[in-house]
Enzyme design. Sequence first.
Site, PDB file in Angstrom:
ATOM      1  N   HIS A 168       0.586  -1.148  -0.014  1.00  0.00           N
ATOM      2  CA  HIS A 168      -0.056   0.027  -0.332  1.00  0.00           C
ATOM      3  C   HIS A 168       0.572   1.369   0.037  1.00  0.00           C
ATOM      4  O   HIS A 168       1.706   1.521   0.472  1.00  0.00           O
ATOM      5  CB  HIS A 168      -1.024  -0.173   1.154  1.00  0.00           C
ATOM      6  CG  HIS A 168      -2.163   0.519   1.394  1.00  0.00           C
ATOM      7  ND1 HIS A 168      -2.221   2.298   1.305  1.00  0.00           N
ATOM      8  CD2 HIS A 168      -3.191   0.551   0.984  1.00  0.00           C
ATOM      9  CE1 HIS A 168      -3.472   2.351   1.010  1.00  0.00           C
ATOM     10  NE2 HIS A 168      -3.596   1.915   0.449  1.00  0.00           N
ATOM     11  N   ASP A 185      -8.072  -5.335  -0.045  1.00  0.00           N
ATOM     12  CA  ASP A 185      -8.644  -5.725  -1.418  1.00  0.00           C
ATOM     13  C   ASP A 185      -8.460  -7.723  -1.070  1.00  0.00           C
ATOM     14  O   ASP A 185      -9.060  -7.974  -1.846  1.00  0.00           O
ATOM     15  CB  ASP A 185      -8.037  -5.394  -2.706  1.00  0.00           C
ATOM     16  CG  ASP A 185      -8.273  -3.903  -2.821  1.00  0.00           C
ATOM     17  OD1 ASP A 185      -9.725  -4.108  -1.935  1.00  0.00           O
ATOM     18  OD2 ASP A 185      -7.835  -3.334  -3.202  1.00  0.00           O
TER      19      ASP A 185
HETATM   20  N1  CMC Z   1       3.877  -7.576  -4.884  1.00  0.00           N
HETATM   21  C1  CMC Z   1       5.720  -7.088  -5.262  1.00  0.00           C
HETATM   22  N2  CMC Z   1       6.239  -6.606  -5.229  1.00  0.00           N
HETATM   23  C2  CMC Z   1       5.737  -5.114  -4.599  1.00  0.00           C
HETATM   24  C3  CMC Z   1       4.472  -5.080  -3.997  1.00  0.00           C
HETATM   25  C4  CMC Z   1       3.091  -6.201  -5.073  1.00  0.00           C
HETATM   26  N3  CMC Z   1       2.289  -5.875  -4.447  1.00  0.00           N
HETATM   27  N4  CMC Z   1       3.609  -4.060  -3.764  1.00  0.00           N
HETATM   28  C5  CMC Z   1       4.901  -3.187  -3.707  1.00  0.00           C
HETATM   29  N5  CMC Z   1       6.133  -3.879  -4.143  1.00  0.00           N
HETATM   30  C6  CMC Z   1       7.518  -3.310  -4.331  1.00  0.00           C
HETATM   31  C7  CMC Z   1       8.029  -2.839  -5.404  1.00  0.00           C
HETATM   32  O1  CMC Z   1       8.627  -3.714  -6.566  1.00  0.00           O
HETATM   33  C8  CMC Z   1       9.096  -1.870  -4.687  1.00  0.00           C
HETATM   34  O2  CMC Z   1      10.017  -2.593  -4.094  1.00  0.00           O
HETATM   35  P1  CMC Z   1      11.888  -1.722  -4.585  1.00  0.00           P
HETATM   36  O3  CMC Z   1      12.045  -0.959  -3.647  1.00  0.00           O
HETATM   37  O4  CMC Z   1      12.985  -3.793  -4.906  1.00  0.00           O
HETATM   38  O5  CMC Z   1      11.848  -1.660  -6.252  1.00  0.00           O
HETATM   39  C9  CMC Z   1       8.167  -2.053  -3.434  1.00  0.00           C
HETATM   40  O6  CMC Z   1       7.823  -2.893  -3.035  1.00  0.00           O
HETATM   41  C10 CMC Z   1       8.351  -0.468  -2.632  1.00  0.00           C
HETATM   42  O7  CMC Z   1       6.458  -0.726  -4.295  1.00  0.00           O
HETATM   43  P2  CMC Z   1       6.397   0.490  -4.534  1.00  0.00           P
HETATM   44  O8  CMC Z   1       6.317   0.508  -6.032  1.00  0.00           O
HETATM   45  O9  CMC Z   1       7.058   2.264  -3.853  1.00  0.00           O
HETATM   46  O10 CMC Z   1       4.357   1.589  -3.509  1.00  0.00           O
HETATM   47  P3  CMC Z   1       3.702   1.935  -3.886  1.00  0.00           P
HETATM   48  O11 CMC Z   1       3.456   2.985  -2.885  1.00  0.00           O
HETATM   49  O12 CMC Z   1       4.395   3.443  -4.947  1.00  0.00           O
HETATM   50  O13 CMC Z   1       3.172   1.002  -4.229  1.00  0.00           O
HETATM   51  C11 CMC Z   1       0.631  -0.248  -4.371  1.00  0.00           C
HETATM   52  C12 CMC Z   1       1.960   0.790  -3.761  1.00  0.00           C
HETATM   53  C13 CMC Z   1      -0.341   0.183  -3.725  1.00  0.00           C
HETATM   54  C14 CMC Z   1       0.425   0.566  -5.863  1.00  0.00           C
HETATM   55  C15 CMC Z   1       1.699  -1.205  -4.596  1.00  0.00           C
HETATM   56  O14 CMC Z   1       1.814  -2.114  -3.376  1.00  0.00           O
HETATM   57  C16 CMC Z   1       0.687  -2.496  -5.650  1.00  0.00           C
HETATM   58  O15 CMC Z   1       0.775  -2.041  -6.323  1.00  0.00           O
HETATM   59  N6  CMC Z   1      -0.050  -3.676  -5.063  1.00  0.00           N
HETATM   60  C17 CMC Z   1      -0.472  -4.491  -5.728  1.00  0.00           C
HETATM   61  C18 CMC Z   1      -1.669  -3.496  -5.961  1.00  0.00           C
HETATM   62  C19 CMC Z   1      -2.570  -3.776  -4.586  1.00  0.00           C
HETATM   63  O16 CMC Z   1      -2.755  -4.448  -3.826  1.00  0.00           O
HETATM   64  N7  CMC Z   1      -3.413  -2.422  -4.673  1.00  0.00           N
HETATM   65  C20 CMC Z   1      -4.390  -1.893  -4.094  1.00  0.00           C
HETATM   66  C21 CMC Z   1      -4.567  -1.147  -2.549  1.00  0.00           C
HETATM   67  S1  CMC Z   1      -5.019  -0.812  -1.114  1.00  0.00           S
HETATM   68  C22 CMC Z   1      -6.582  -0.574  -1.952  1.00  0.00           C
HETATM   69  C23 CMC Z   1      -6.685   1.153  -2.138  1.00  0.00           C
HETATM   70  O17 CMC Z   1      -6.846   1.818  -0.881  1.00  0.00           O
HETATM   71  O18 CMC Z   1      -6.504   1.418  -3.290  1.00  0.00           O
END
Ligand code: CMC
Length: 426
Positions: free
Chosen positions: A304, A361
């Site tokens: 998240h 989710d």
């Molecule tokens: N699976 C694998 N790796 C992940 C995931 C995941 N679901 N989420 C983040 N990471 C990794 C990412 O690759 C990065 O790794 P590194 O630092 O080695 O490059 C690290 O964790 C930090 O991630 P980030 O992309 O900087 O995190 P963010 O805050 O930009 O993204 C997110 C948040 C929710 C978009 C992302 O975690 C994601 O895509 N999760 C899966 C989709 C999901 O379940 N979304 C629902 C969110 S809850 C509902 C809502 O409130 O909308």
Amino acid sequence: MADKSATLTIDGNEYQLPITDGTLGQSVIDVAALQEAGYWSYDPGFKVTAPVESKITFINGGKGELLHRGYPIDQLANNAEYLEVAYALINGELPNSEQKEDFFKKIRQHSAVHDQLRKFFEGFRRDAHPMAIMVGVVGALSAFYHEGLDISNENDRELTAIRLIAKMPTLAAMSYKYSQGEPFMYPRKDFSYAENFLYMMFATPGDTDYKVNPIIADAMDKIFTLHADHEQNASTSTVRLAGSTGANPYACIAAGIAALWGPSHGGANEAVLEMLDEIGSVENVPEFMEKVKSREVKLMGFGHRVYKNFDPRAQVLKKASDEVLEALGIDDPKLELAMALEKIALEDPFFIERNLYPNVDFYSGIILKAIGIPTSMFTVIFSLARTSGWISHWLEMHSTPFKIGRPRQLYTGETKRDFVQLEDRK
Ligand code: CMC
């Protein structure tokens, strides 16, 4: 008035940037003085940008805390109905018994949709994704409520909020019924909000004594509450941005639905189930985890932007999902697979180091699957629940002075000013 400030030095000039504290959480630095300095702030993804001041929801991602109007989310989910939470989001306080009765009555009164709206459904293919239908039909509400809607009038704004919250379950259930080729069910006035939605989804005209399982209705209501609001997330910001132009509020909510649909936001609950389909069975989990670690795929339902320790909504839903699975005696290999995935991910250093935990989710997907909601309806249910949050933010914006939202950019395209005059190309 801020009593602290930050000093910014650019090109030898000093600028004082006032710092303002909120009631809770992060303080903000007012960067308006950048304009005078001739610079813009640059923050892709709005990671450190607060475009608004709000009194609706507070999140402390580090502590895993979520408050609506100051009330902790677990207390709301366990002790209040979704409609009471919606009332609080809109009005600032939970309702007393008289206010509750009045609000619930108004919601029941406005739950039916104009009969002509059926024609919009008929324009869609039967296999249209229900979120595509929702974007269309909620946007179409603006055609029904445009003339005579004065958004500078408080009563008109309140009526808009009531209409939207009341009609969303009806429209959501219609989008499902349409895909099934089944007749639409009219809302009933003797059911609760969650029961009514389940009735309109699953009953057919012959079911005169249709009963809703109370465990399922309770889990549904909790899912609604846990998705009701989440401060300035992508879809809420979309609603605010669209609303900042003075656009019709039904069209603004349709814009929010569109933003919610993406798999990084509300579309994740559907993506969780698709991921489970792709993995297939528990034996394939290690291989899938390797793909996650090599960044070929993401583990949907994990991680998240704001919560970096745990998602408090997920905690409530995990308990609810255990109760639902046990009460319904469900023995579904896909749910078993989800549990195996959760266990492995929670113990794996890759996820621990990156603070990746199951989010709301992950568990809502499991519950919705267990109670027989088709996967394509998951995000629709999220949009139904989030409508109370979206419209509360829209109301908050319209009850105070605001400016049109108009971000700036860092231009990195080419400069061809001296290359060729366009008329020379003839
Ligand atoms: N699976 C694998 N790796 C992940 C995931 C995941 N679901 N989420 C983040 N990471 C990794 C990412 O690759 C990065 O790794 P590194 O630092 O080695 O490059 C690290 O964790 C930090 O991630 P980030 O992309 O900087 O995190 P963010 O805050 O930009 O993204 C997110 C948040 C929710 C978009 C992302 O975690 C994601 O895509 N999760 C899966 C989709 C999901 O379940 N979304 C629902 C969110 S809850 C509902 C809502 O409130 O909308």
